[in-house]
Design a protein around this motif. Structure first.
Motif, PDB file in Angstrom:
ATOM      1  N   UNK A 157       0.871  -1.418  -0.295  1.00  0.00           N
ATOM      2  CA  UNK A 157       0.425   0.187  -0.069  1.00  0.00           C
ATOM      3  C   UNK A 157       0.616   1.012   0.283  1.00  0.00           C
ATOM      4  N   UNK A 158       2.001   1.168   1.074  1.00  0.00           N
ATOM      5  CA  UNK A 158       2.839   2.333   0.525  1.00  0.00           C
ATOM      6  C   UNK A 158       3.085   2.527  -0.259  1.00  0.00           C
ATOM      7  N   UNK A 159       3.694   1.721  -0.858  1.00  0.00           N
ATOM      8  CA  UNK A 159       4.772   1.685  -3.069  1.00  0.00           C
ATOM      9  C   UNK A 159       3.590   2.549  -3.368  1.00  0.00           C
ATOM     10  N   UNK A 160       2.564   1.809  -3.396  1.00  0.00           N
ATOM     11  CA  UNK A 160       1.261   2.829  -4.231  1.00  0.00           C
ATOM     12  C   UNK A 160       0.890   3.910  -4.078  1.00  0.00           C
ATOM     13  N   UNK A 161       0.347   4.047  -3.073  1.00  0.00           N
ATOM     14  CA  UNK A 161       0.659   5.831  -2.367  1.00  0.00           C
ATOM     15  C   UNK A 161       1.949   6.513  -2.518  1.00  0.00           C
ATOM     16  N   UNK A 162       2.837   5.465  -2.912  1.00  0.00           N
ATOM     17  CA  UNK A 162       4.644   6.472  -3.145  1.00  0.00           C
ATOM     18  C   UNK A 162       4.451   6.523  -4.661  1.00  0.00           C
ATOM     19  N   UNK A 163       3.612   5.215  -5.363  1.00  0.00           N
ATOM     20  CA  UNK A 163       3.840   5.604  -6.788  1.00  0.00           C
ATOM     21  C   UNK A 163       3.049   6.933  -7.714  1.00  0.00           C
ATOM     22  N   UNK A 164       1.834   6.962  -6.440  1.00  0.00           N
ATOM     23  CA  UNK A 164       0.710   8.103  -6.856  1.00  0.00           C
ATOM     24  C   UNK A 164       0.967   9.448  -6.594  1.00  0.00           C
ATOM     25  N   UNK A 165       1.689   9.843  -5.471  1.00  0.00           N
ATOM     26  CA  UNK A 165       2.315  10.738  -5.193  1.00  0.00           C
ATOM     27  C   UNK A 165       3.243  11.671  -6.335  1.00  0.00           C
ATOM     28  N   UNK A 166       4.302   9.883  -6.219  1.00  0.00           N
ATOM     29  CA  UNK A 166       5.413  11.127  -7.684  1.00  0.00           C
ATOM     30  C   UNK A 166       4.438  10.735  -8.917  1.00  0.00           C
TER      31      UNK A 166
END
Length: 188
Positions: free
Chosen positions: A86-95
């Motif tokens: 989930x943190x990985x998905x959030x990070x990609x969305x933030x980028x």
């Protein structure tokens, strides 16, 4: 159930339950997505807020993250914990959202404060922390936020960021040095 701070801090049974809940999301179960949201919205929002530097933007990215989780839950293969995924998905969305956006600039607070901090001074202190984090390069800011606010291990951070553990350690080292320089600037 209140949101937790780290996948590592949760019991193995709860982590297995996360996998079942994510599998239900993959099957189109909206209630399962709500359950994931209730468990992880707090830590994900804190992470995104520190990256974005703006509450509204962080909320928008969190919504983008949930939409991405809804669409891609079937791609989860269990190679990492659900929280790390989930943190990985959030990070990609933030980028995706923050690409090319300069970090926010914070106003300098008045230094004529009472020696015993009240609510206003505490808020200013939090603003200073946020402003200092915003000055870090994004790669270092991510690692600091995941390590100290997300309470993730070096291994978990490496999984979220898709980088080697040694790179996590290096970025943390450089971020600490940069933060020390900023602190020295404020005291001189």
């Amino acid at each position: 159930m209140p949101p937790h701070r780290s996948g590592a801090a949760r019991p193995a049974r709860a982590r297995r339950d996360d996998g079942r809940v994510l599998a239900a999301v993959a099957d189109g179960d909206a209630a399962a997505l709500t359950a994931l949201y209730e468990r992880y919205a707090g830590p994900l929002f804190a992470f995104l807020y520190r990256l974005a530097g703006d509450r509204g933007t962080a909320e928008e990215i969190l919504q983008d993250t949930l939409l991405a989780v809804w669409r891609s839950a079937g791609t989860y293969r269990g190679r990492s914990s659900v929280s790390t995924w989930l943190f990985g998905v959030a990070r990609r969305q933030a980028h995706n959202r923050l690409r090319g956006v300069p970090p926010p600039v914070a106003a300098e607070p008045d230094d004529g404060a009472d020696p015993l901090p009240g609510p206003e001074e505490l808020a200013v202190g939090q603003e200073r922390v946020r402003a200092t984090l915003a000055r870090l390069p994004l790669a270092q800011r991510e690692v600091v936020v995941l390590a100290f606010l997300g309470d993730l291990s070096h291994r978990e951070i490496a999984e979220v960021l898709e980088i080697p553990v040694g790179t996590v350690k290096s970025r943390l080292h450089h971020a600490r040095a940069t933060l020390r320089e900023y602190a020295d600037e404020r005291t001189s």
